[in-house]
Design an enzyme around this catalytic site. Structure first.
Site, PDB file in Angstrom:
ATOM      1  N   ASP A 191      22.949  59.306  15.813  1.00 35.76           N
ATOM      2  CA  ASP A 191      24.345  58.982  16.091  1.00 35.76           C
ATOM      3  C   ASP A 191      25.155  60.270  16.033  1.00 35.76           C
ATOM      4  O   ASP A 191      25.193  60.938  15.003  1.00 35.76           O
ATOM      5  CB  ASP A 191      24.833  57.982  15.022  1.00 35.76           C
ATOM      6  CG  ASP A 191      26.156  57.346  15.394  1.00 35.76           C
ATOM      7  OD1 ASP A 191      26.645  57.613  16.513  1.00 35.76           O
ATOM      8  OD2 ASP A 191      26.691  56.588  14.575  1.00 35.76           O
ATOM      9  N   ASP A 200      26.677  58.182  22.767  1.00 29.65           N
ATOM     10  CA  ASP A 200      26.455  59.041  21.615  1.00 29.65           C
ATOM     11  C   ASP A 200      25.496  58.481  20.576  1.00 29.65           C
ATOM     12  O   ASP A 200      25.418  59.002  19.484  1.00 29.65           O
ATOM     13  CB  ASP A 200      27.798  59.383  20.960  1.00 29.65           C
ATOM     14  CG  ASP A 200      28.527  58.132  20.497  1.00 29.65           C
ATOM     15  OD1 ASP A 200      28.107  57.035  20.889  1.00 29.65           O
ATOM     16  OD2 ASP A 200      29.500  58.259  19.749  1.00 29.65           O
ATOM     17  N   GLU A 201      24.805  57.421  20.887  1.00 35.40           N
ATOM     18  CA  GLU A 201      23.809  56.967  19.916  1.00 35.40           C
ATOM     19  C   GLU A 201      22.608  56.344  20.601  1.00 35.40           C
ATOM     20  O   GLU A 201      22.718  55.793  21.694  1.00 35.40           O
ATOM     21  CB  GLU A 201      24.413  56.010  18.883  1.00 35.40           C
ATOM     22  CG  GLU A 201      24.959  54.750  19.446  1.00 35.40           C
ATOM     23  CD  GLU A 201      25.510  53.806  18.381  1.00 35.40           C
ATOM     24  OE1 GLU A 201      24.808  53.516  17.388  1.00 35.40           O
ATOM     25  OE2 GLU A 201      26.638  53.333  18.568  1.00 35.40           O
TER      26      GLU A 201
END
Lengths: 396, 372
Positions: free
Chosen positions: A15, A108-109
């Site tokens: 993350d 983003d993860e």
């Protein structure tokens, strides 16, 4: 870092830390030591706040005026989606060098399954993951947090334990002891509404949950009860998979206080549309229908949907359509929750195919934000065929 | 009020009234039509606060007066009455009822006081001119398909009527666009229209206006102010607010330098597009046009459902070109052509394409291609 199971665990969750804000800080070093808030778009709700701003109490989903009251000197930046997609692609490429088994959740993860990769890389997953975050820092200038465990649920929990620049491990041996003390909201998918339902049953911690009989749980909470029973025991056998059959993508926010403020609802709408778009891009999907969801103060649900002229994955398009739906809601509210989603999913290659005469840049932006190219390069046309077969499972 | 009126005349007037009233409005009086009888005419007035239509009809007025009654209900009743009947409307304001009698049928309808009926404020019209029905029909009929339904760009939810400079001097011009296609229709400038402020005529008004334009010979009195537009025949007066917004500078998006010219029989072309598009089940069906020396191959490739191809003999002399479009958009613009061949002017597969009818530049259409 020392952990007895460190070299046996292979399911990870990566993350990025305050992703949008980190990208902005990297692109403009002047911002490095300043509080940065990404948000606005239309009217202000915070999308992402950097850690400096977070220290001052700024949180995502907070109305901008409130954020600026807490942190008046914050630099507010409008999100630059195509830039974030670009960096996200670079992170993705780094992860793909480690394993083909990646499940992106948003820009983003992502989950990574590193089972069986130790021999290939000559290093165990923990070492590879540490290298990944180091590479992200040195080559891309952004930081990320890693959770490493023996399943997805715990990996996701772990990545959040030590943020930012975290590296947390939950081994099999300590799973039970760790979970016992945690609140139920730790469990992924237990939102505010779920929490209230659990609360009414006197369940506040995972320990409370452990005292319930499996049958009782599923009788009271249906499918969720069954899931809770397993997750409370740290059991989660979902696989890390890129092609999970997704039928819709949606994001929602429950307000601290019920609201009838249209400006505020609108601000949330923009932020949520952005998140939906973000996830759609990560999943290489687009939607033919936009769905708006509002929960009234009495918990009843109001939902509206609108078919798009052509499928889209653009935040702007999703927002504008959801906004029209919201404008048509004549009920004054107040509402306790707002949600935005896309349905009738199709492969991203079908998104936003017709340009806009009045906004010649739109097509270029859509192109820039489409993440397909990276996948095609790496996995060949096969990845695209999978997308098509996926569409067959959802009504066109 | 007590009047007798022919069913056909009444039907026409209430039909227009009921299409103007807002079906789902929350203000009861707005669902009503205001009936006013005086001398030997009766007028029917309906409004949704944005549009007001007044229809005057000849009637036998026994007792002058006025009342309001549900437009939709009155329309339904009149529609169901036998053709050729004579209808009597008599109101009892004390009882708040309107009695509709025709032959052996009698209806008693609830009324609302005429004083409550909102009358649209009059406007100072800065321009007044007269245009024949045929001219206005061309201007609006050929542009309205491109009106946007997207409410966030509300300024595109109508036809932009304004004075512009065409190839042969000043023209009265109507433009509509939804961002995917655009229509620009010109007509010689009627005397008195010079200096008219440009106005965005809302979609609903355009549709209501159409009903005034059936008769080729009819002269329509057009009045325009910054905020309102009015179209009137001796019987019907349609007044509408205009959309309060700025229409975008459309001249920038009309490609002037497109040189690759395709000439094709519009009807044949439309039929072929329609045929090949059948195999796609998607909402936005993409048709690919592959152009080569006097040859056009239309194709659709829908991986889930099938593929189709059709070849047409055309006039094309430029380099090979492949370009995709939404089938619906192609059909809509091809359907605007009614006399000559459709002439398409392309640039590249990513640029807007221009279409016109033969060499006529008084009606041009622009359509955005689709990536295929």
């Amino acid at each position: 870092m020392a952990h007895p199971e460190l070299f046996d665990l292979s399911i990870a969750h990566m993350d990025c830390d305050a992703f949008y804000a980190s990208v902005e800080k990297r692109d403009d070093p002047e911002l490095r030591d300043k509080p940065v808030i990404i948000g606005g778009g239309q009217r202000g709700v915070v999308s992402t706040a950097c850690y400096i701003a977070r220290i001052r109490g700024v949180r995502s989903a907070m109305p901008m005026f409130q954020a600026l009251k807490l942190c008046p000197e914050a630099v507010v930046i409008k999100p630059r989606m195509s830039r974030y997609v670009e960096v996200s692609r670079q992170v993705r490429a780094m992860m793909e060098e480690m394993t083909p088994s990646i499940e992106p959740l948003s820009l983003d993860e992502a989950f990574l399954d590193l089972t069986g990769t130790a021999r290939l890389h000559g290093a165990p997953p923990a070492v590879m993951l540490a290298r990944l975050v180091r590479r992200m820092e040195t080559e891309l200038g952004i930081s990320g947090s890693i959770g490493l465990s023996h399943n997805k649920f715990l990996a996701k929990v772990a990545s959040d334990l030590d943020k930012p620049r975290g590296f947390a491990v939950i081994g099999r041996a300590e799973t039970q002891a760790f979970l016992k003390t945690q609140p139920v909201r730790l469990i992924w998918g237990v939102g505010a509404a779920g929490q209230e339902a659990l609360d009414r049953a006197g369940i506040r911690t995972i320990d409370d949950l452990l005292r319930w009989d499996r049958k009782e749980l599923s009788q009271r909470f249906g499918q969720m009860g069954e899931r809770l029973w397993h997750l409370a025991r740290g059991e989660d056998n979902r696989r890390v998979t890129r092609d999970a059959a997704v039928k819709s993508i949606s994001k929602e926010t429950t307000f601290n206080e019920d609201t009838a403020d249209r400006e505020l609802l609108d601000g949330h709408l923009w932020r949520l549309a952005e998140q939906v778009s973000d996830r759609a891009k990560a999943k290489e999907l687009c939607g033919g229908t936009v769905v708006l969801k509002l929960r009234r103060a009495n918990f009843s649900l109001l939902s509206r949907r609108q078919a798009l002229r052509e499928p889209s994955q653009m935040a702007d398009r999703i927002y504008r359509t959801a906004r029209e739906l919201l404008d048509h809601v004549t009920e004054p509210g107040p509402f306790r929750l707002i949600g935005v989603g896309i349905a009738d999913l199709a492969p991203a290659a079908r998104a936003d195919l017709t340009g806009d005469l009045l906004d010649p840049d739109a097509a270029r932006r859509a192109q820039a934000e489409r993440a397909t190219d990276a996948i095609r390069k790496r996995f060949g046309s096969d990845a695209i065929v999978k997308g098509r077969s996926l569409r067959g499972r959802t009504p066109g | 009020m007590k009047i007798s009126i022919e069913r056909a005349t009444l039907l026409k007037a209430v039909a227009q009234a009921q299409s103007v009233v807002e079906r789902r409005n929350t203000i009861p009086i707005l669902a009503n039509v205001l009936i006013e009888a005086e001398g030997d005419t009766v007028s029917f007035r309906a409004t949704d606060l944005d549009i007001e239509v007044v229809d005057k009809a000849a009637a036998q007025v026994e007792r002058a007066g006025a009342t309001t009654v549900s437009a939709v209900m009155l329309h339904e009743i009149v529609r169901k009455l036998p053709d050729g009947s004579l209808v009597q409307l008599a109101d009892d304001s004390a009882a708040g009822r309107l009695t509709v009698t025709a032959g052996r049928s009698t209806f008693n309808l609830a009324t609302l006081p005429k004083e409550d009926f909102p009358v649209m404020a009059t406007s100072e019209y800065t321009s007044k001119f007269s245009a024949d029905a045929k001219t206005l029909r061309k201007l609006f009929d050929k542009s309205k398909f491109a009106i946007s339904t997207e409410e966030t760009r509300y300024y595109l939810n109508g036809v932009y009527m304004h004075v512009a400079t065409g190839e042969d001097g000043q023209v009265l011009r109507c433009v509509a666009t939804d961002g995917h296609r655009l229509a620009r229709i010109d007509s010689p400038l009627p005397a008195g229209a010079e200096g008219m402020p440009g106005v965005i005529v809302p979609r609903k008004t355009v549709n209501e206006l159409r009903k005034l334009l059936e008769d080729d010979e009819a002269q329509i009195a057009v009045s325009v102010s910054e905020t309102k537009v009015r179209f009137a025949t001796p019987q019907i007066t349609l007044t509408s607010k205009v959309i309060d917004g700025t229409f975008p500078d459309y001249t920038r998006v009309i490609p002037m330098g497109n040189t690759r010219k395709l000439e094709v029989d519009a009807k044949e072309f439309a039929n072929a597009v329609d045929r090949v598009a059948t195999v796609s089940s998607e909402r936005s069906r993409a048709v690919k046009l592959a152009l080569d020396e006097d040859r056009l191959v239309l194709s659709v490739n829908a991986p889930d459902s099938g593929a189709a191809e059709e070849e047409l003999a055309v006039a094309y002399g430029d380099e090979r070109l492949e370009i995709g479009f939404n089938a619906k958009y192609l059909l809509e613009i091809a359907n605007q052509v009614d006399r000559e061949n459709a002439v398409f002017l392309f640039n590249s597969s990513g640029d807007p394409t221009l279409m016109r009818e033969g060499g006529d530049t008084s009606a041009v259409y622009v359509v955005m291609p689709m990536r295929v």
